[in-house]
Design a protein around this motif. Structure first.
Motif, PDB file in Angstrom:
ATOM      1  N   PRO A  45      40.353  97.364 -25.983  1.00 12.98           N
ATOM      2  CA  PRO A  45      39.690  96.201 -25.376  1.00 12.98           C
ATOM      3  C   PRO A  45      38.614  96.605 -24.368  1.00 12.98           C
ATOM      4  N   HIS A  46      37.472  95.980 -24.512  1.00  9.81           N
ATOM      5  CA  HIS A  46      36.327  96.250 -23.647  1.00  9.81           C
ATOM      6  C   HIS A  46      35.404  95.045 -23.724  1.00  9.81           C
ATOM      7  N   ARG A  47      34.281  95.124 -23.083  1.00  8.42           N
ATOM      8  CA  ARG A  47      33.280  94.058 -23.171  1.00  8.42           C
ATOM      9  C   ARG A  47      31.900  94.667 -23.002  1.00  8.42           C
ATOM     10  N   HIS A  48      30.901  93.878 -23.315  1.00  7.41           N
ATOM     11  CA  HIS A  48      29.508  94.276 -23.150  1.00  7.41           C
ATOM     12  C   HIS A  48      28.816  93.259 -22.258  1.00  7.41           C
ATOM     13  N   ALA A  49      27.982  93.729 -21.371  1.00  7.34           N
ATOM     14  CA  ALA A  49      27.275  92.816 -20.483  1.00  7.34           C
ATOM     15  C   ALA A  49      26.115  92.136 -21.195  1.00  7.34           C
ATOM     16  N   ASP A  50      25.522  92.818 -22.176  1.00 11.62           N
ATOM     17  CA  ASP A  50      24.269  92.306 -22.731  1.00 11.62           C
ATOM     18  C   ASP A  50      24.130  92.545 -24.233  1.00 11.62           C
ATOM     19  N   LYS A 104      20.624  91.486 -26.009  1.00  4.13           N
ATOM     20  CA  LYS A 104      20.595  90.137 -25.443  1.00  4.13           C
ATOM     21  C   LYS A 104      19.256  89.417 -25.650  1.00  4.13           C
ATOM     22  N   PRO A 105      18.107  90.099 -25.516  1.00  4.92           N
ATOM     23  CA  PRO A 105      16.843  89.372 -25.746  1.00  4.92           C
ATOM     24  C   PRO A 105      16.773  88.726 -27.120  1.00  4.92           C
ATOM     25  N   LEU A 106      17.223  89.433 -28.153  1.00  6.07           N
ATOM     26  CA  LEU A 106      17.208  88.860 -29.500  1.00  6.07           C
ATOM     27  C   LEU A 106      18.248  87.756 -29.628  1.00  6.07           C
ATOM     28  N   ALA A 107      19.436  87.981 -29.070  1.00  5.14           N
ATOM     29  CA  ALA A 107      20.481  86.952 -29.127  1.00  5.14           C
ATOM     30  C   ALA A 107      20.023  85.666 -28.442  1.00  5.14           C
ATOM     31  N   ASP A 108      19.382  85.810 -27.276  1.00  5.51           N
ATOM     32  CA  ASP A 108      18.899  84.628 -26.562  1.00  5.51           C
ATOM     33  C   ASP A 108      17.801  83.920 -27.342  1.00  5.51           C
ATOM     34  N   HIS A 109      16.933  84.703 -27.998  1.00 10.25           N
ATOM     35  CA  HIS A 109      15.858  84.112 -28.809  1.00 10.25           C
ATOM     36  C   HIS A 109      16.452  83.308 -29.968  1.00 10.25           C
ATOM     37  N   HIS A 194      27.030  83.900 -12.455  1.00  8.09           N
ATOM     38  CA  HIS A 194      25.972  84.570 -11.681  1.00  8.09           C
ATOM     39  C   HIS A 194      25.334  85.693 -12.505  1.00  8.09           C
ATOM     40  N   ILE A 195      26.159  86.468 -13.239  1.00  3.40           N
ATOM     41  CA  ILE A 195      25.623  87.553 -14.059  1.00  3.40           C
ATOM     42  C   ILE A 195      24.725  86.997 -15.159  1.00  3.40           C
ATOM     43  N   GLU A 196      25.166  85.919 -15.817  1.00  3.25           N
ATOM     44  CA  GLU A 196      24.340  85.306 -16.860  1.00  3.25           C
ATOM     45  C   GLU A 196      23.021  84.805 -16.287  1.00  3.25           C
ATOM     46  N   HIS A 197      23.072  84.218 -15.091  1.00  2.00           N
ATOM     47  CA  HIS A 197      21.849  83.744 -14.431  1.00  2.00           C
ATOM     48  C   HIS A 197      20.932  84.925 -14.131  1.00  2.00           C
ATOM     49  N   TYR A 198      21.519  86.008 -13.632  1.00  2.00           N
ATOM     50  CA  TYR A 198      20.725  87.200 -13.313  1.00  2.00           C
ATOM     51  C   TYR A 198      20.063  87.764 -14.574  1.00  2.00           C
ATOM     52  N   GLN A 199      20.815  87.851 -15.668  1.00  2.00           N
ATOM     53  CA  GLN A 199      20.250  88.388 -16.904  1.00  2.00           C
ATOM     54  C   GLN A 199      19.132  87.502 -17.437  1.00  2.00           C
ATOM     55  N   GLU A 244      16.907  99.072 -17.393  1.00  7.02           N
ATOM     56  CA  GLU A 244      17.243  99.204 -18.809  1.00  7.02           C
ATOM     57  C   GLU A 244      16.412  98.255 -19.664  1.00  7.02           C
ATOM     58  N   ARG A 245      16.155  97.053 -19.142  1.00  7.02           N
ATOM     59  CA  ARG A 245      15.329  96.104 -19.902  1.00  7.02           C
ATOM     60  C   ARG A 245      13.890  96.588 -19.966  1.00  7.02           C
ATOM     61  N   LEU A 246      13.376  97.114 -18.868  1.00  4.67           N
ATOM     62  CA  LEU A 246      12.036  97.684 -18.863  1.00  4.67           C
ATOM     63  C   LEU A 246      11.929  98.843 -19.853  1.00  4.67           C
ATOM     64  N   LEU A 247      12.938  99.703 -19.842  1.00  6.17           N
ATOM     65  CA  LEU A 247      12.926 100.878 -20.705  1.00  6.17           C
ATOM     66  C   LEU A 247      12.984 100.486 -22.175  1.00  6.17           C
ATOM     67  N   LEU A 248      13.808  99.495 -22.505  1.00  5.15           N
ATOM     68  CA  LEU A 248      13.897  99.042 -23.891  1.00  5.15           C
ATOM     69  C   LEU A 248      12.555  98.523 -24.382  1.00  5.15           C
ATOM     70  N   GLU A 249      11.876  97.737 -23.539  1.00  7.41           N
ATOM     71  CA  GLU A 249      10.572  97.197 -23.947  1.00  7.41           C
ATOM     72  C   GLU A 249       9.544  98.308 -24.058  1.00  7.41           C
TER      73      GLU A 249
END
Length: 304
Positions: A45-50, A104-109, A194-199, A244-249
């Motif tokens: 069991p684990h999770r991913h932030a994004d 996350k950027p693609l999922a949100d799109h 709060h994390i979702e808002h930040y992302q 990480e988001r800057l680096l991905l782009e």
């Protein structure tokens, strides 16, 4: 797993691992056996932030742990694991199928395109007893896997169209009542909100390189509290998530565009190309030019 133990759940950057996103793509696709056999078929069991997972199992079975409850699924079945959902798998050794991971950027799109009918923000699983249901999803997954592994003109557009079609198919299953209980973050969990808002703020403003203090003010918390939440729930600091988001782009632009290093630097809010080069090399051990050359060589090798 109890709710009180949530902050002790490990946060992975990819499927069962701590490594960085492996490609400049916003989508990653691999067969389930490719990675799960390396972990003796168990992903704890684990999770991913994004990241968002979509799994399709065509043969075999899985013991699924999803947000604290356990389920045994036989083929054919599909599983959707949104960001922040706690999940684990124990696959049978004869399992066949694929796991598609969306940044996350693609999922949100995709979520924005689909609206409330999208399944990508809901933890769910689907049994596919009817052959035509499984075949439709299997066909899309096979096309996504083939397109992902073989770069060709229009690849990004076709991958996005295929994944959107897959989300539509899963949404139809949801609407038709082929899903069991729905899971998701508790509405009272302010930390997750709060994390979702930040992302969301990072996705909207990362090119401006705002300070963490500025983003914390918009969320209504202190920068120290925001950092604490990010470390507890996402496994990285608030600044690391922004970087990480800057680096991905940056990787995507260096791989898929003809922009100069200076143009990439400017588009991402760096005042000087030298600053961008230092940032990129600090995070990848390669200069932007070296990274672009390596990506070009890799694509040429694949297409030979």
């Amino acid at each position: 797993m109890t709710a009180s133990s949530a902050t002790s759940v490990p946060v992975f950057k990819l499927y069962g691992e701590t490594q960085h996103w492996p490609t400049p793509d916003l989508l990653h696709c691999e067969s389930i056996p490719e990675r799960s056999r390396l972990h003796d078929w168990r992903i704890r069991p684990h999770r991913h932030a994004d990241l968002v997972h979509i799994l399709f199992i065509s043969h075999g079975s899985v013991e699924l742990e999803l947000e604290g409850t356990s389920h045994r699924l036989q083929s054919a079945s599909a599983i959707v694991v949104p960001a922040m959902a706690i999940h684990g798998f124990l696959f049978s050794p004869d399992v066949e199928g694929h796991i598609i991971t969306l940044a996350k950027p693609l999922a949100d799109h995709l979520h924005a395109l689909m609206g409330e009918s999208s399944t990508l923000k809901k933890a769910d699983f689907y049994s596919l007893p009817q052959a035509n249901q499984a075949e439709r999803i299997a066909t899309l997954v096979a096309q996504i896997d083939q397109e992902y592994r073989q770069p060709a003109p229009g690849r990004n557009s076709l991958l996005e169209a295929l994944i959107q079609a897959l989300v539509v198919e899963l949404s139809r299953l949801n609407a038709a009542g082929h899903t069991a209980k729905r899971y998701g973050p508790r509405q009272s969990d302010k930390g997750r909100q709060h994390i979702e808002h930040y992302q969301a703020l990072v996705e909207a403003h990362y090119r401006e390189q705002p300070s963490i203090e500025q983003l914390a003010v918009q969320i209504g918390v202190s920068s120290a509290h925001l950092n604490l939440l990010c470390r507890q729930l996402a496994g990285r600091s608030a600044l690391q998530l922004l970087h990480e988001r800057l680096l991905l782009e940056a990787k995507r632009q260096l791989t898929y565009t003809n922009m100069t290093i200076g143009q990439v630097s400017d588009s991402l809010g760096f005042s000087e190309p030298a600053y961008f080069t230092r940032f990129f090399k600090r995070n990848t051990a390669l200069s932007p030019r070296e990274f672009r050359l390596r990506q070009t060589v890799a694509v040429n090798e694949i297409t030979k």
